[in-house]
Design an enzyme around this catalytic site. Structure first.
Site, short mmCIF file in Angstrom:
data_model
loop_
_atom_site.label_atom_id
_atom_site.label_comp_id
_atom_site.label_asym_id
_atom_site.label_seq_id
_atom_site.Cartn_x
_atom_site.Cartn_y
_atom_site.Cartn_z
N GLU A 3 -5.00 -4.78 10.82
CA GLU A 3 -3.97 -3.76 10.98
C GLU A 3 -4.23 -2.98 12.27
OE1 GLU A 3 -2.14 -2.60 6.98
OE2 GLU A 3 -3.99 -1.46 7.09
N GLY A 47 2.75 2.54 10.71
CA GLY A 47 3.65 3.68 10.50
C GLY A 47 4.40 4.11 11.75
N LYS A 80 0.04 4.21 -0.19
CA LYS A 80 -0.64 5.38 0.41
C LYS A 80 -0.45 6.59 -0.51
CE LYS A 80 -0.12 3.17 4.85
NZ LYS A 80 0.00 3.27 6.30
N HIS A 118 -9.44 1.06 5.23
CA HIS A 118 -8.14 1.32 5.85
C HIS A 118 -8.31 2.30 7.02
CE1 HIS A 118 -4.02 2.58 6.51
NE2 HIS A 118 -3.67 1.45 5.92
N ASN A 172 0.86 -1.18 0.00
CA ASN A 172 0.00 0.00 0.00
C ASN A 172 0.89 1.23 0.00
OD1 ASN A 172 -1.83 2.02 0.46
ND2 ASN A 172 -2.43 1.33 2.52
N SER A 193 3.84 -1.84 10.31
CA SER A 193 5.30 -1.85 10.48
C SER A 193 5.96 -3.16 10.05
CB SER A 193 5.67 -1.48 11.91
OG SER A 193 5.24 -0.16 12.21
N GLU A 236 -6.66 4.74 7.98
CA GLU A 236 -6.50 6.16 7.64
C GLU A 236 -7.77 6.72 7.01
OE1 GLU A 236 -2.86 5.52 5.50
OE2 GLU A 236 -1.92 4.97 7.40
P1 13P Z 1 3.22 0.60 7.63
O1 13P Z 1 3.74 -0.70 7.03
O2 13P Z 1 3.88 1.80 7.08
O3 13P Z 1 3.16 0.53 9.10
O4 13P Z 1 1.69 0.72 7.13
C1 13P Z 1 0.85 -0.37 7.26
C2 13P Z 1 -0.40 -0.08 6.52
O5 13P Z 1 -1.19 0.77 6.90
C3 13P Z 1 -0.66 -0.84 5.27
O6 13P Z 1 -1.95 -0.62 4.81
#
Ligand code: 13P
Length: 248
Positions: free
Chosen positions: A165, A171, A11, A93, A9, A211, A95
């Protein structure tokens, strides 16, 4: 037998140049298809990436709307994704949920619309740190899953990958321990067995996100109920390929 699944992803990251570099690296890795790999660049780059990518890697959108078409400025419909031969979409997601108002109900409506358009879905769920500390992780995860499951017929679960997640691991560099991840994945599978069917519980991929990197993916790939990863930050780096090639 559940095929191991790794999603990248991106983002809201990347540029024409960076994304071309990443795709060139993925192509050069000659992935053998033993793990299903998809990458989700920002919508603007979907067709470019799709055009460049060698099989068997596929692209995914990061979001879509609930409607087929109409006056919804800035949105993309699942039918438009399908029309453009984009077969996957990430929905729910954290976010989207925390920053853009994707409630359980909106996520469920998006899931329904995406299935209707014949898309495959990476459906994301997960608790916040506060929720974990309060001990309500499974209540939260079940509430999120229940909304989604209300829109999925038993036969359509083959088109769903569940991404667990934990928000506190996204992140932050704070990865869930293998035990923490396996515990929730196992509970999700049990929930699927009760809520849907044992066959669906057995066949649905439940992947972990938060992560994940080249260093920790080997250990995280070990437990029986972890069927792959949704990778954020590390999907923009060469180490993404180590994650795609992890032994499982
Ligand atoms: P990170 O791997 O940057 O922690 O993000 C995970 C994520 O949100 C994947 O959709």
């Amino acid at each position: 037998q559940r095929k191991f699944f790794v999603g990248g992803n991106f983002k809201m990251n990347g540029s024409m140049k960076l994304i071309k570099e990443i795709v060139d690296q993925i192509n050069a890795a000659n992935l053998d298809g033993s793990t299903e790999v998809i990458v989700a660049p920002p919508a603007l780059y979907l067709l470019q990436v799709q055009e460049m990518l060698k099989k068997p890697v596929e692209v995914s959108a990061q979001n879509c709307f609930t409607e087929v078409s109409g006056a919804f400025t800035g949105e993309i419909s699942p039918n438009q994704l399908k029309d453009a031969n984009v077969h996957w979409v990430i929905l729910g997601h954290s976010e989207r949920r925390s920053l853009f108002g994707d409630t359980d109900k909106l996520v469920a409506d998006k899931v329904a619309a995406a299935l209707k358009a014949d898309l495959k879905i990476i459906a994301c769920i997960g608790e916040t740190l506060e929720e974990r500390e309060k001990g309500v992780t499974m209540q939260v995860v079940e509430r999120q899953l229940d909304a989604i499951a209300g829109e999925v017929k038993e036969a359509d679960w083959k088109d769903i990958v569940i991404a667990y997640e934990p928000v506190w691991a996204i992140g932050t560099g704070k990865v869930a321990t293998v035990e923490q991840a396996q515990e929730v994945h196992k509970d999700i599978r049990q929930w699927l067995s009760k809520r849907v069917s044992s066959a669906v519980a057995e066949s649905t991929r439940i992947i972990y996100g938060g992560s994940v990197n080249a260093k920790n993916c080997g250990e995280l790939a070990g437990p029986p109920d972890i069927d792959g990863f949704l990778v954020g930050g590390a999907s923009l780096k060469p180490e993404f390929l180590d994650i795609c090639k992890v032994q499982h």
